[in-house]
Design an enzyme around this catalytic site. Structure first.
Site, PDB file in Angstrom:
ATOM      1  N   GLU A   1       2.989 -12.805   6.495  1.00 30.79           N
ATOM      2  CA  GLU A   1       3.742 -13.908   7.093  1.00 30.79           C
ATOM      3  C   GLU A   1       5.131 -13.357   7.421  1.00 30.79           C
ATOM      4  OE1 GLU A   1       4.256 -17.503   4.765  1.00 30.79           O
ATOM      5  OE2 GLU A   1       5.480 -18.363   6.376  1.00 30.79           O
TER       6      GLU A   1
ATOM      7  N   ARG B   1      -2.963  -8.063  -7.789  1.00 29.79           N
ATOM      8  CA  ARG B   1      -1.643  -7.787  -7.210  1.00 29.79           C
ATOM      9  C   ARG B   1      -1.042  -6.571  -7.888  1.00 29.79           C
ATOM     10  NH1 ARG B   1       1.035 -12.140  -4.647  1.00 29.79           N
ATOM     11  NH2 ARG B   1       3.127 -11.338  -4.969  1.00 29.79           N
TER      12      ARG B   1
ATOM     13  N   LYS C   1       8.465 -12.008  -1.912  1.00 26.09           N
ATOM     14  CA  LYS C   1       9.447 -12.139  -0.840  1.00 26.09           C
ATOM     15  C   LYS C   1      10.478 -13.216  -1.136  1.00 26.09           C
ATOM     16  CE  LYS C   1       6.285 -12.352   2.270  1.00 26.09           C
ATOM     17  NZ  LYS C   1       5.518 -12.505   3.503  1.00 26.09           N
TER      18      LYS C   1
HETATM   19  P1  ATP Z   1       5.006 -12.653  -1.687  1.00 24.93           P
HETATM   20  O1  ATP Z   1       4.429 -13.253  -2.929  1.00 24.93           O
HETATM   21  O2  ATP Z   1       5.702 -11.380  -1.891  1.00 24.93           O
HETATM   22  O3  ATP Z   1       5.797 -13.620  -0.873  1.00 24.93           O
HETATM   23  P2  ATP Z   1       2.863 -13.179   0.013  1.00 24.93           P
HETATM   24  O4  ATP Z   1       1.490 -13.144  -0.479  1.00 24.93           O
HETATM   25  O5  ATP Z   1       3.403 -14.543   0.177  1.00 24.93           O
HETATM   26  O6  ATP Z   1       3.745 -12.250  -0.848  1.00 24.93           O
HETATM   27  P3  ATP Z   1       2.173 -12.411   2.646  1.00 24.93           P
HETATM   28  O7  ATP Z   1       3.016 -11.946   3.760  1.00 24.93           O
HETATM   29  O8  ATP Z   1       1.451 -13.686   2.779  1.00 24.93           O
HETATM   30  O9  ATP Z   1       3.092 -12.453   1.376  1.00 24.93           O
HETATM   31  O10 ATP Z   1       1.196 -11.260   2.176  1.00 24.93           O
HETATM   32  C1  ATP Z   1       0.410 -10.473   3.000  1.00 24.93           C
HETATM   33  C2  ATP Z   1      -0.667  -9.866   2.140  1.00 24.93           C
HETATM   34  O11 ATP Z   1      -0.101  -9.065   1.122  1.00 24.93           O
HETATM   35  C3  ATP Z   1      -1.527 -10.909   1.459  1.00 24.93           C
HETATM   36  O12 ATP Z   1      -2.871 -10.597   1.736  1.00 24.93           O
HETATM   37  C4  ATP Z   1      -1.228 -10.755   0.000  1.00 24.93           C
HETATM   38  O13 ATP Z   1      -2.420 -10.938  -0.735  1.00 24.93           O
HETATM   39  C5  ATP Z   1      -0.736  -9.329  -0.113  1.00 24.93           C
HETATM   40  N1  ATP Z   1       0.224  -9.133  -1.212  1.00 24.93           N
HETATM   41  C6  ATP Z   1       1.421  -9.737  -1.385  1.00 24.93           C
HETATM   42  N2  ATP Z   1       2.012  -9.321  -2.514  1.00 24.93           N
HETATM   43  C7  ATP Z   1       1.186  -8.402  -3.080  1.00 24.93           C
HETATM   44  C8  ATP Z   1       1.236  -7.588  -4.270  1.00 24.93           C
HETATM   45  N3  ATP Z   1       2.265  -7.638  -5.116  1.00 24.93           N
HETATM   46  N4  ATP Z   1       0.188  -6.763  -4.515  1.00 24.93           N
HETATM   47  C9  ATP Z   1      -0.848  -6.695  -3.678  1.00 24.93           C
HETATM   48  N5  ATP Z   1      -0.951  -7.424  -2.552  1.00 24.93           N
HETATM   49  C10 ATP Z   1       0.037  -8.274  -2.243  1.00 24.93           C
HETATM   50 MG    MG Z   2       1.536 -15.611   1.394  1.00 28.30          MG
END
Ligand code: ATP
Ligand code: MG
Length: 585
Positions: free
Chosen positions: A45, A279, A289
């Protein structure tokens, strides 16, 4: 090709579980004919910069596709106009390209699917499986209910209550939905909800919202829309639109999977399949983020690309290499169960790579003048220095030597502690690549501070050609005073003092910030060749660690008149010690 591991853990131990369970799934799906080929996607995102957790996710996506001869899309999951921005899209693109992954013409945007998603919503309404609701957000969550512990402290989820609008007729729902889209209602006045099961133990299945009304300008679609789709509705259907076979995501989405499958089934679209993995968590680091954005907004760091940030841009500015990050992610594997990886292991992977690839130079962080008393005034000499003992193709360079040098203030002691093998009156050391010198004393200023150290050199010991009887215990680094380059050096420590910053009371991780995570060293001096270092070029400063010529922040556009070097990581391997301890235990 790169592998994403195997059963060996960073500490050498073996896991029970196959860390390659995703490959197993994919193999079975190909064998059964469920899918003919493999297509994955990385779906960030654009509401923040990528961090090292995303690096894991995107590597899993790209490498799984590559392993099975398939393709991986980059899809911006941009359905939340309040927080998204084109600058985030650009940062994300830059970081993925830097890591060395290629998505060519496979760049997509969920916002390009708004019309398609709307049509599918209409399809679901026509089946009688979605309805327009007049309840407010608060009422919806109140009707939905919550999980409560019973008297034995076992969590129960008593059924929720149906909305009074749940049984609206299909025609009325279709009309209201088109009026929602047409802007007839105020923000928040109505929602479109899936009609699933208000008694489901999984609260997410209690009639989740599919569309909400928000008059926000979207960075791509402008004011075309005043209704926006929710993640749980948009994500599976965007996957389906692209023919994604394996939608790989982190474990917190496991509980969303029944919903993912429900929307695919109800919309009658390509049957994408969601698979979750753990994760990445790192010690002394927050990876989210939202939390990183707060550090930026409250100016705890200089920006998303501050070299202390676990963002890819921060790590790059710190001196991390794509190879080191890729090796790290490959070695930790993609197990299903979560764990926190020791940041020392990340640093170990970095050192492994930098040791092989970075040029050695000499620099002095806290300069003290060393005067070679028996060296002829005005005479200079060129010496040969090895650029990288780990790489025979790296060659040698010439460095100038003469009467006045800079040495590290710590490399002289008037009254040395036990086992001090550096300079002190009467002791001899080798000056790296140059001569053995013997300390004869020091000068002090009126306040009693040491202002210069004196020594004599032995001409027979030039460039390491020491006669056998002239062995010394210490070798120190130095730079020639007349052509030394003034440097500013930035030395970093963990951004957080706590190993698990999110364990802080009330999860206020900012309380655990390390006040000494950045030290500015002005007045350092480097070898002449550092004047030509290019932004992003990495070096080993002998005896001190790995350093990188800073790329001034994209965010601040800082003007650097004196060359700035960021300390990437020290030379000492803390991981080897930890790993040995773990093995012994
Ligand atoms: P954050 O929790 O950092 O805001 P998010 O999941 O909201 O992360 P996205 O941009 O939606 O951020 O994530 C893109 C992809 O990255 C998703 O498929 C998510 O599963 C993966 N992802 C995010 N954080 C991690 C992490 N710490 N380890 C592995 N994969 C991750
Ligand atoms: Mg997300």
């Amino acid at each position: 090709m790169e592998t994403i591991n195997n059963k060996t853990q960073p500490d050498g131990s073996e896991t029970e579980e196959s860390a390659d369970f995703i490959s197993e799934f994919i193999k079975a799906d190909l064998a059964s004919g469920r899918y003919a080929s493999v297509r994955t996607r990385f779906p960030p995102e654009p509401n923040g910069w990528l961090h090292i957790g995303h690096c894991k996710a995107l590597m899993v996506d790209f490498i799984m596709a590559e392993r099975f001869g398939g393709t991986c899309n980059l899809r911006f999951d941009d359905t939340n106009p309040e927080k998204e921005d084109i600058s985030y899209v650009e940062a994300i693109r830059r970081d993925i390209a830097w890591l060395g992954f290629n998505w060519e013409d496979r760049e997509y945007y969920a916002s390009d699917y708004y019309e398609y998603l709307y049509d599918l919503a209409v399809r679901i309404v026509k089946k009688g499986h979605a309805y327009v609701d007049d309840l407010s957000d608060e009422e919806i969550s109140d009707y939905r209910g919550t999980a409560v512990p019973d008297k034995n402290n076992i969590t129960e989820t008593p059924p929720g209550r149906n909305s009074p609008f749940r049984d609206r007729g299909i025609e009325e729902n279709l009309l209201l939905l088109s009026q929602m889209r047409g802007g007839k209602f105020a923000d928040g006045a109505k929602t479109l909800r899936a009609k699933i099961d208000m008694a489901s133990p999984n609260l997410l299945l209690r009639d989740p919202v599919m569309y909400r009304i928000r008059r926000e300008t979207h960075y791509r679609t402008g004011n075309d829309w005043c209704i926006y789709p929710m993640y749980d509705f948009a994500h599976p259907l965007s996957d389906a639109k692209e023919g994604i076979t394996h939608s790989l995501c982190s474990l917190e989405y496991e509980i969303h999977r029944p919903l993912y499958d429900w929307f695919i089934r109800e919309a009658e679209v390509f049957p994408s399949r969601q698979i979750e993995f753990a994760r990445l968590n790192l010690t002394y680091t927050v990876l989210s983020k939202r939390h990183l954005l707060r550090l930026v907004q409250e100016k705890h760091v200089s920006g998303w690309d501050d070299p202390r940030m676990p963002t890819l841009a921060g790590l790059r500015r710190r001196g991390y290499t794509p190879a080191a990050l890729r090796s790290f992610i490959s070695q930790i594997g993609i197990a299903k169960t979560g764990s926190t990886v020791d940041i020392a292991f990340l640093e170990y992977c970095l050192r492994e790579d930098l040791n092989k690839t970075s040029r050695r130079v000499m620099a002095v962080l806290k300069p003290l003048k060393l005067i070679v008393d028996n060296w002829e005034e005005g005479k200079t000499e060129n010496l040969e220095a090895v650029n990288n003992p780990e790489d025979e193709n790296a060659g040698t360079r010439t460095i100038r030597f003469g009467k006045e040098l800079w040495i590290e203030a710590d490399d002289f002691a008037e009254n040395p502690p036990p086992k001090y093998f550096r300079l002190f009156p009467g002791n001899a050391v080798r000056l790296r690549y140059a001569y053995i010198v013997t300390c004869t004393g020091c000068d002090k200023d009126s306040a009693g501070n040491i202002s210069a150290v004196h020594c004599t050199f032995d001409p027979a010991t030039r460039g390491g050609n020491a006669p056998d009887n002239r062995r010394v215990k210490g070798t120190i680094h130095w730079v020639f005073a007349s052509n030394a380059v003034p440097l500013e050096v930035r030395v970093y420590d963990h951004l957080f003092l706590a190993e698990k910053p999110m364990d802080a009371p009330k999860e206020d991780y900012t309380a655990g910030l390390n006040p000494d995570s950045l030290k500015l060293i002005s007045g350092a001096r480097g070898e002449a060749c550092l004047a030509e270092a290019k932004a992003g070029e990495r070096f080993q400063f002998e005896r001190l660690g790995y350093f990188v010529k800073d790329c001034p922040s994209i965010m601040s556009g800082e003007d650097q008149s004196v060359p700035v070097f960021n300390k990437t990581v020290g030379l000492r391997d803390t991981w080897a010690k930890i790993a040995t301890k773990v093995k012994l235990a």
